[in-house]
Design an enzyme around this catalytic site. Structure first.
Site, mmCIF file in Angstrom:
data_model
loop_
_atom_site.group_PDB
_atom_site.id
_atom_site.type_symbol
_atom_site.label_atom_id
_atom_site.label_comp_id
_atom_site.label_asym_id
_atom_site.label_seq_id
_atom_site.Cartn_x
_atom_site.Cartn_y
_atom_site.Cartn_z
ATOM 1 N N ARG A 28 -8.513 -56.579 -12.368
ATOM 2 C CA ARG A 28 -9.148 -57.276 -13.506
ATOM 3 C C ARG A 28 -9.254 -56.275 -14.629
ATOM 4 O O ARG A 28 -9.964 -55.274 -14.542
ATOM 5 C CB ARG A 28 -10.544 -57.771 -13.098
ATOM 6 C CG ARG A 28 -11.239 -58.584 -14.166
ATOM 7 C CD ARG A 28 -10.598 -59.938 -14.320
ATOM 8 N NE ARG A 28 -11.400 -60.840 -15.135
ATOM 9 C CZ ARG A 28 -11.069 -61.275 -16.354
ATOM 10 N NH1 ARG A 28 -9.909 -60.870 -16.884
ATOM 11 N NH2 ARG A 28 -11.833 -62.116 -17.009
ATOM 12 N N GLY A 29 -8.503 -56.520 -15.689
ATOM 13 C CA GLY A 29 -8.353 -55.552 -16.760
ATOM 14 C C GLY A 29 -9.650 -55.136 -17.408
ATOM 15 O O GLY A 29 -9.877 -53.945 -17.651
ATOM 16 N N GLU A 30 -10.536 -56.078 -17.682
ATOM 17 C CA GLU A 30 -11.764 -55.767 -18.416
ATOM 18 C C GLU A 30 -12.696 -54.870 -17.600
ATOM 19 O O GLU A 30 -13.554 -54.186 -18.171
ATOM 20 C CB GLU A 30 -12.494 -57.059 -18.798
ATOM 21 C CG GLU A 30 -13.021 -57.855 -17.623
ATOM 22 C CD GLU A 30 -13.673 -59.157 -18.082
ATOM 23 O OE1 GLU A 30 -14.775 -59.439 -17.584
ATOM 24 O OE2 GLU A 30 -13.089 -59.893 -18.911
ATOM 25 N N ASP A 31 -12.510 -54.848 -16.266
ATOM 26 C CA ASP A 31 -13.368 -54.016 -15.414
ATOM 27 C C ASP A 31 -12.812 -52.594 -15.262
ATOM 28 O O ASP A 31 -13.584 -51.616 -15.232
ATOM 29 C CB ASP A 31 -13.492 -54.623 -14.006
ATOM 30 C CG ASP A 31 -14.306 -55.910 -14.013
ATOM 31 O OD1 ASP A 31 -14.979 -56.179 -15.013
ATOM 32 O OD2 ASP A 31 -14.233 -56.641 -13.006
ATOM 33 N N THR A 32 -11.481 -52.471 -15.135
ATOM 34 C CA THR A 32 -10.938 -51.192 -14.653
ATOM 35 C C THR A 32 -9.754 -50.644 -15.430
ATOM 36 O O THR A 32 -9.306 -49.524 -15.148
ATOM 37 C CB THR A 32 -10.492 -51.360 -13.179
ATOM 38 O OG1 THR A 32 -9.489 -52.382 -13.112
ATOM 39 C CG2 THR A 32 -11.654 -51.715 -12.273
ATOM 40 N N ARG A 33 -9.191 -51.396 -16.381
ATOM 41 C CA ARG A 33 -7.918 -51.000 -16.981
ATOM 42 C C ARG A 33 -7.969 -49.597 -17.587
ATOM 43 O O ARG A 33 -7.066 -48.780 -17.387
ATOM 44 C CB ARG A 33 -7.505 -52.001 -18.056
ATOM 45 C CG ARG A 33 -6.158 -51.653 -18.702
ATOM 46 C CD ARG A 33 -5.855 -52.577 -19.881
ATOM 47 N NE ARG A 33 -5.834 -53.982 -19.530
ATOM 48 C CZ ARG A 33 -4.788 -54.602 -18.999
ATOM 49 N NH1 ARG A 33 -3.686 -53.928 -18.757
ATOM 50 N NH2 ARG A 33 -4.845 -55.870 -18.705
ATOM 51 N N GLY A 60 -1.592 -65.846 -20.191
ATOM 52 C CA GLY A 60 -1.811 -67.259 -20.447
ATOM 53 C C GLY A 60 -2.637 -67.822 -19.318
ATOM 54 O O GLY A 60 -3.108 -67.101 -18.443
ATOM 55 N N GLU A 94 -2.243 -64.185 -8.647
ATOM 56 C CA GLU A 94 -1.575 -62.975 -8.150
ATOM 57 C C GLU A 94 -1.919 -62.751 -6.682
ATOM 58 O O GLU A 94 -1.046 -62.474 -5.847
ATOM 59 C CB GLU A 94 -2.022 -61.745 -8.948
ATOM 60 C CG GLU A 94 -1.326 -61.545 -10.265
ATOM 61 C CD GLU A 94 -1.772 -60.250 -10.946
ATOM 62 O OE1 GLU A 94 -1.224 -59.949 -12.011
ATOM 63 O OE2 GLU A 94 -2.656 -59.561 -10.406
#
Length: 1148
Positions: A28-33, A60, A94
């Site tokens: 999850r990008g907003e948590d760990t990117r 999307g 995913e």
């Protein structure tokens, strides 16, 4: 932590799919990117682990097809669960895809980043809230349920748990270290710079591995043949399907000491378990550790270059320790090791074919898949020299790269005389593993006996304690020699060159000090200069051209240990006064003297071969005793008038060859009592009249009296002879066979009768219950009374004859009893000759020959087992009879005449004079002499055993005719036809029209047909098969003898046989196949006619794409355009005896 694989997944298929990425990161990008994920990604990348991160794909609501494919093409997925992971439908999609790929053996590992695994497993907390929102928002409840199952399943996988206050750097290092040591993170083994010819060999073995439950697979062959290359390619393709895998190479070199064995054991344990702390300590403990630690695992293990059983035992123990589904591949130069290891299957690596060899060589010599045009001739010389040996092709190709043609030519001449050091070093490894007697056997075969029958070589070498039965078996197991057709010993040219080089190194500058001499220049030097020594044990004197040699009468005096003396094409100008007493083989073709030296004591002689010599046997064996003599060959000797008493002189002779001894008149009565005699050939002894009164030779297998025209009486056979398999009495003057012929209870083939006399057979002929092949010449009268035990009856019909008389008969030539005829002589006077319908009752018959009959009009329906019919020169056969016979063969091949080719919309027009316009013109360079054509024939029939061979499931007809049947769905006036088929070769039938064409100026004598009648015309026609992926391979070779008219040759093979022999040609689901034919040799004794391929056809179930046909016309340069078509003619008496020996028309 142990990596987890899905144990329930099927692992039976090893279909290989290349992966694009090592690791797929799901997060999850907003948590760990910008923190944890970026550090993890960078660390993985720095360790060389190819990792996918989806920071550049457009986002999307729905996950993209491109991303789904990326997940599929990754070897491992790492799911980083963070507190907001489940809030993203993208992440959940995913995850669902990752779980799906996990079932196909993808590795999956979770990272629990600041979340508790139980929260994900039980789906409470933020994960539960996120899923509840999705259920309320989405109408697709099945999709949410799929996400729930995926979360639950992955939460139960052992992974990495990152808690608050963890050292993030060390945590990430731990993850990367474990991934680096995991089974997926490996570099594929380097296979070859140019892996030519590897794929289909690998495919063959993998298919065998898939279909076999056994553990161990053996791959064997000589050094440099490609065993290691194939094993590496297999390893790369299937290793991902096992819990652990290991490739241990070069065990021969790495197992010399206990310390090196311990290193191998530790390497095996580490490669599979990835535990650097495991230490073996000693060899015995290592064996037990392997059993204890690996026995529960399904592993793939390759042991490369094994040469001793102990090497296998040190690593595998009992070979059955590992879990079901494990595979162990052993490569070795010793076939016997594969037997010791109880291999479930073995694979012999063969040489590359001509096209593969040329491609591999070109890739190294030209950096291209084919040679430069102006280097083609030189490249072909290398291909001929290397004979498909990959090692030689690679080394020589690299050596010649970038060099001039002049340098190429010089280098090739050197290769042909002096072995390349790199190649020699590899090949000699197997030789060095032999003991002294085995080395001697190898060198004797390399220098003298390559191509000789194995039994002959065993008898010769066994005469001086080399123990050849065991030794030759060892050489076969070591892949140094092979046993070919008719039990001949064969050796690759490079191995033969290596063996001869070993001998030459014994004394490079003084050939008289070597053990073996075969090079004419060396032998000439030694004999002329009289520099021989006791070290010489074998000599072959073979001049490339007929020559005379001025030798001293005692030139062999110094060679007291000489055991083999082989001479041909050499005439000595002086007498010979000495031969060594140690001789085992005296083989002297054209020996010019009438007797051997008077002081020669041949007590140890095993073989006395003196064809075309002047020796008279009555004088020779009056003064010498040869108790050990086993082989005698005096064929074509024109000085022998009487064969003397051999029972006392040579009681142990096994083979006696007196062919073409045209002055031989009488054979001593004692010959009939030679108990050890197995083969006796008297073919063509035209003056022979007196045979022994009786024959009691219990070992006799072959007796050949063909064309002994003056022999009127066949010996009595007072007792049963079960070993005699082949008796030829064809074209003799024997008019009545003695009743004792019934004692030949093991006879399988009988040739009998004559074109000049009637021959009457006794009722005891029907006791020959093992008879399989019967060839009858002229008018042979069978008795009507049949009395065989309980089957006694009166044979008043052909049906009775076939049912009770010869139950195993499957080959029939000119069977008089199934003809109707109005006059006494079958060939010279019959005016109404036809086969009876009752021939169909001969239900085991598979070969029928009726040749040179001008009056045979019809062939009835033949038995279902029929496979070959030859009606050469039977010019009166009606077209309807020919059509039905060919259709019957088509049915046997399951080829319907109604099959059409969609690629042919219009019939190809071929006028009746199209032989004048053929593209395949008369090839004058392939014209040979009659003796040369006979020599080619002899190559296919080198032993009398060849006459008893069954050629298996193939179908052919040879009949007079010009027109190929219309129903054959591919036809051409060219000499090749191509078509499309599926992934396997279907049944195929080929039809070839052979026409006899008058050459220009052939009518100068104003006799249009006389010269054809008097001519002897014959040819050899080869049919080849090829595909786009692999080029020409010979399908069959057909021999046609004494042709007097145009003929059709129909040849077919079923799907099973074609796929077995040529299946490796097929690549993919669609294959473009070409069938071509060519006359490779032909003869015309008057030089006024030539056989040509006028047209050809192929009948096959094809998948050709639709297209229009093209009419092809060509102008001929080699035939007389003003002549009318020839009428088929036979000589008045129907005789076609211009060829030396009558044989079946098929060469193979």
């Amino acid at each position: 932590m142990a990596l987890v694989t899905y144990k329930g997944a099927s692992s039976s298929s090893f279909t290989h799919q290349l992966k694009k990425f090592d690791v797929f990161l799901s997060f999850r990008g907003e948590d760990t990117r910008f923190g944890f994920i970026s550090h993890l990604y960078d660390t993985l990348r720095l360790r060389g682990i190819h990792t996918f991160i989806d920071d550049k794909l457009p986002r999307g609501e729905e996950i993209s097809t491109e991303l789904l494919k990326t997940i599929e093409n990754s070897m491992m997925s790492i799911i980083v669960f963070s507190e907001n992971y489940a809030s993203s439908t993208w992440c959940l999609d995913e995850l669902a895809k990752i779980v799906e790929c996990k079932k196909n053996d993808q590795l999956v590992r979770p990272v629990f980043y600041k979340v508790d695994p139980s929260e994900i497993r039980n789906q409470n907390g933020k994960f539960g809230e996120a899923l509840a929102k999705h259920e309320g928002k989405l109408k697709d409840s099945k999709k949410v349920e799929r996400w729930r199952k995926a979360l639950h399943e992955t939460a139960n996988i052992s992974g990495w748990h990152y808690k608050h206050r963890c050292n993030e750097f060390k945590f990430i290092q731990g993850i990367v270290e474990e991934i680096s040591n995991s089974k997926f993170n490996r570099t594929p083994l380097f296979v070859a710079r140019y892996p030519v010819g590897i794929n289909y060999r690998v495919k063959t073995i993998i298919l065998d591995i898939e279909s076999n439950d056994g553990h161990i697979i053996g791959i064997y062959g000589p050094g440099g043949i490609g065993k290691t290359t194939i094993a590496k390619a297999i390893f790369n393709r299937i290793c991902d399907h096992f819990d652990g895998f290991c490739y241990l190479e070069n065990l021969r070199e790495r197992s010399r000491t206990d310390a090196s064995v311990i290193e191998l054991q530790e390497a095996l344990l580490f490669e599979i378990l990835r535990d650097t702390n495991l230490k073996v300590g000693n060899k015995s403990r290592g064996i037990n550790m392997i059993k204890e630690r690996l026995s529960f695992m399904r592993i793939l293990l390759v042991l490369d270059d094994v040469d001793k059983w102990i090497q296998i035992e040190n690593l595998l123990g009992g070979c059955d320790w590992f879990a079901s589904g494990s595979k162990i591949i052993i490569t070795t130069r010793d076939k016997h090791l594969a037997t010791l290891a109880n291999c479930c299957s073995t694979y012999s690596v063969k040489e590359l074919d001509q096209d593969e060899a040329l491609e591999l060589f070109s890739m190294h010599a030209f950096q291209s898949n084919k040679p430069k045009d102006d280097y083609l001739e030189l490249a072909n010389r290398v291909i001929q020299y290397a004979k498909g040996f990959p090692l030689a092709l690679v080394i020589i190709g690299a050596d010649l790269y970038g060099r001039t043609k002049l340098e190429w030519r010089s280098a090739i001449e050197k290769y042909e005389r002096i072995p390349n050091e790199e190649i020699k070093k590899i090949l000699e490894i197997s030789y060095e593993g032999l003991d002294k007697t085995e080395k001697d056997i190898f060198l004797d075969i390399a220098c003298f006996f390559e191509g000789f029958p194995k039994e002959y070589v065993i008898d010769i070498l066994g005469a001086y304690n080399l123990y050849p039965i065991y030794g030759i078996r060892r050489l076969i197991d070591k892949c140094l020699i092979t046993v070919g057709q008719y039990d001949k010993l064969l050796m690759h040219d490079l191995l033969r060159q290596m063996g001869r080089d070993i001998v030459q190194r014994e004394s490079p500058d003084f050939p008289g000090e070597r053990s073996r001499l075969w090079c004419y220049e060396d032998v000439h030097k030694v004999l002329i200069q009289n520099t021989g020594s006791e070290k010489i044990r074998s000599i072959m004197i073979c001049s490339p051209e007929a020559s005379k040699m001025k030798l001293e009468p005692k030139c062999f005096k110094k060679m007291k240990n000489l055991k083999f003396l082989m001479v041909s094409n050499v005439d000595i100008c002086r007498g010979l006064k000495y031969l060594p007493k140690e001789l085992r083989v005296l083989d002297w073709s054209g020996f010019p003297l009438s007797s051997l030296p008077s002081n020669f004591d041949p007590q140890k002689l095993i073989a006395l071969n003196m064809p075309e010599s002047r020796v008279t046997l009555d004088k020779l064996f009056k003064r010498i005793q040869c108790k050990n003599l086993t082989y005698m060959n005096f064929n074509s000797n024109q000085y022998i008038r009487e064969l003397p008493d051999l029972l006392s002189a040579t009681p142990n002779v096994k083979k006696l060859d007196l062919r073409h001894c045209t002055k031989l008149v009488k054979i001593h009565d004692s010959i009939g009592y030679l108990d050890k005699l197995e083969s006796w050939d008297l073919w063509g002894c035209n003056e022979l009249q007196i045979l022994p009164s009786c024959i009691t030779m219990k070992s006799l297998k072959y007796l050949y009296l063909f064309y002994c025209k003056r022999v009127k009486r066949f010996p009595d056979i007072p007792q049963e002879l079960e070993n005699l398999k082949y008796l030829s009495l064809g074209q003799t003057a024997i008019r009545e066979i003695p009743p004792s012929i019934g004692n030949l209870i093991g006879l399988e083939r009988l040739d009998i009768g004559s074109s000049f006399y009637s021959c009457h057979l006794p009722s005891s002929i029907y006791k020959l219950q093992q008879l399989r092949k019967l060839l009858l010449y002229g008018d042979v009268q069978f008795p009507k009374c049949v009395g065989i035990g309980r089957q006694a009856t009166t044979c008043n019909s052909y049906g009775c004859f076939s049912k009770y008389c010869f139950p195993k008969l499957n080959f029939l030539k000119k069977l008089t009893s199934c003809f109707t005829h109005s006059e006494k002589c079958l060939l010279s006077g019959s005016k109404d000759l036809n086969l009876k319908e009752a021939i169909i009752r001969f239900n085991r018959l598979n070969w029928l020959l009726i040749q040179d009959s001008r009056f045979l009009k019809k062939i009835p329906k033949l038995p279902e087992n029929i496979r070959q019919v030859n009606t050469r020169n039977c010019i009166s056969l009606n077209s309807e009879s020919l059509r039905k016979s060919i259709l019957q063969f088509g049915r046997n091949l399951r080829l319907s005449p109604n099959m059409k080719c969609s690629g042919v919309k219009n019939k190809v027009l071929m006028d009746s004079h199209s032989h004048r316009k053929l593209s395949n013109q008369i090839d004058c360079s392939s014209r040979v002499s009659l003796s040369k054509l006979n020599a080619i024939d002899n190559e296919y029939f080198p032993t009398l055993d060849a006459y008893l061979v069954d050629y298996g499931e193939r179908y052919e007809i040879s009949v007079p005719g010009k027109k190929i049947p219309n129903w054959i769905n591919h036809q051409s006036i060219e000499s090749s036809i191509s078509f499309w088929v599926g992934p396997e070769l279907p049944s195929i039938a080929v039809c070839v029209a052979l026409h006899l064409i008058p050459l220009k100026d052939s009518y100068a004598n104003n006799d249009k047909y006389g010269s054809l009648r008097d001519d002897i015309i014959g040819c050899v026609c080869d049919i080849h098969i090829s595909t786009d992926s692999r080029k020409q391979r010979r399908l069959v070779s057909g021999g046609f003898r004494s042709l007097k008219c145009d003929h059709l040759w129909f040849y077919g093979e079923p799907h099973s046989r074609l796929q077995r022999n040529f299946g490796d040609l097929m690549q993919g689901d669609r294959n473009h196949v070409e069938i071509s034919c060519k006359i490779t040799r032909w003869v015309s004794t008057t030089r006024k006619y030539a056989p040509v391929i006028a047209r050809m056809g192929v009948h096959v179930e094809c998948i050709c794409p639709p297209q229009n046909s093209v009419i092809i016309q060509h102008n001929s340069q080699n035939v007389d355009d003003d002549t009318e078509l020839l009428a088929p003619l036979l000589s008045q008496n129907g005789s076609t005896d211009g060829l030396r020996r009558r044989r079946p028309f098929k060469l193979l």
